[in-house]
Design an enzyme around this catalytic site. Structure first.
Site, PDB file in Angstrom:
ATOM      1  N   SER A 156       0.799  -1.231   0.000  1.00  0.00           N
ATOM      2  CA  SER A 156       0.000   0.000   0.000  1.00  0.00           C
ATOM      3  C   SER A 156       0.828   1.275   0.000  1.00  0.00           C
ATOM      4  CB  SER A 156      -0.973   0.010   1.180  1.00  0.00           C
ATOM      5  OG  SER A 156      -0.289   0.238   2.387  1.00  0.00           O
TER       6      SER A 156
ATOM      7  N   LYS B  62      -0.021   4.878   6.539  1.00  0.00           N
ATOM      8  CA  LYS B  62      -0.553   5.680   5.434  1.00  0.00           C
ATOM      9  C   LYS B  62       0.074   7.071   5.452  1.00  0.00           C
ATOM     10  CE  LYS B  62      -3.322   2.354   4.537  1.00  0.00           C
ATOM     11  NZ  LYS B  62      -2.822   1.395   3.608  1.00  0.00           N
TER      12      LYS B  62
END
Length: 199
Positions: free
Chosen positions: A43, A91
């Site tokens: 990710s 993130k």
């Protein structure tokens, strides 16, 4: 012989004293100041784990730097997954409260990040569970999963996730050695907010 036994007891007593002091200090340090963590998955490619499954980056997570939830656009942060509280996800902060962001696959094309919220995304958009799936991260008073009103016989679920779920800021890549570096807050040009709140 008795002298050797006395010496052994003293060493054992000193060791146990040191152990019972060192363990709580170490646990407190790891919980409140900093720790290291291995980054898994794709990710955050290419920023983290650019080699894919061949090698995982190990990063330094600084807990102390976000103790007041002071984050900026471009920071890479670790947070508790809204899907699985046992899991941490990593993130990038894309937008802060008041910013207007163009989303990637969220139920609305444009979102104004509400007061007390942030918008986070993975760098590899096709392989990331992020705000495009669960919405903006909100202030500590709204930790809940709620179901929006039923409209057109469709039920949509939105995750409201506390900023209190922020775990740490990733500050350095520690492993592998050829990737040692400081992680600076960088916002991809294509993901800059359309309108920023006055700073």
């Amino acid at each position: 012989m008795a002298q050797a036994q006395g010496l052994g007891k003293r060493y054992m007593k000193a060791f146990l004293k040191g152990f019972f002091v060192a363990v709580p200090v170490t646990v407190t340090f790891l919980d409140r100041v900093a720790c290291v963590a291995r980054v898994e998955g794709a990710s955050m490619q290419p920023s983290l784990n650019p080699g894919g499954r061949q090698a995982s980056d190990v990063v330094l997570l600084n807990h102390w730097s976000i103790r007041n939830y002071d984050v900026q656009r471009g920071d890479i942060v670790s947070l508790v997954s809204p899907r699985n509280p046992e899991q941490k996800i990593i993130k990038r902060v894309i937008a802060l409260e008041g910013d207007i962001i163009k989303t990637i696959g969220y139920k609305k094309k444009y979102v104004k990040v509400p007061r007390g919220h942030i918008w986070v995304e993975g760098d590899h958009h096709g392989h990331s569970f992020d705000s495009n799936a669960f919405g903006p991260l909100c202030s500590a008073d709204c930790v809940e999963l709620f179901i929006q009103k039923i409209s057109s016989k469709q039920m949509s679920t939105t995750f409201k996730v506390s900023l209190g779920l922020l775990h740490a800021r990733a500050t350095h890549i520690l492993w592998p050695p050829q990737r040692w570096q400081k992680l600076y807050p960088v916002l991809p040009p294509e993901r800059k907010p359309l309108q920023r709140e006055q700073e």
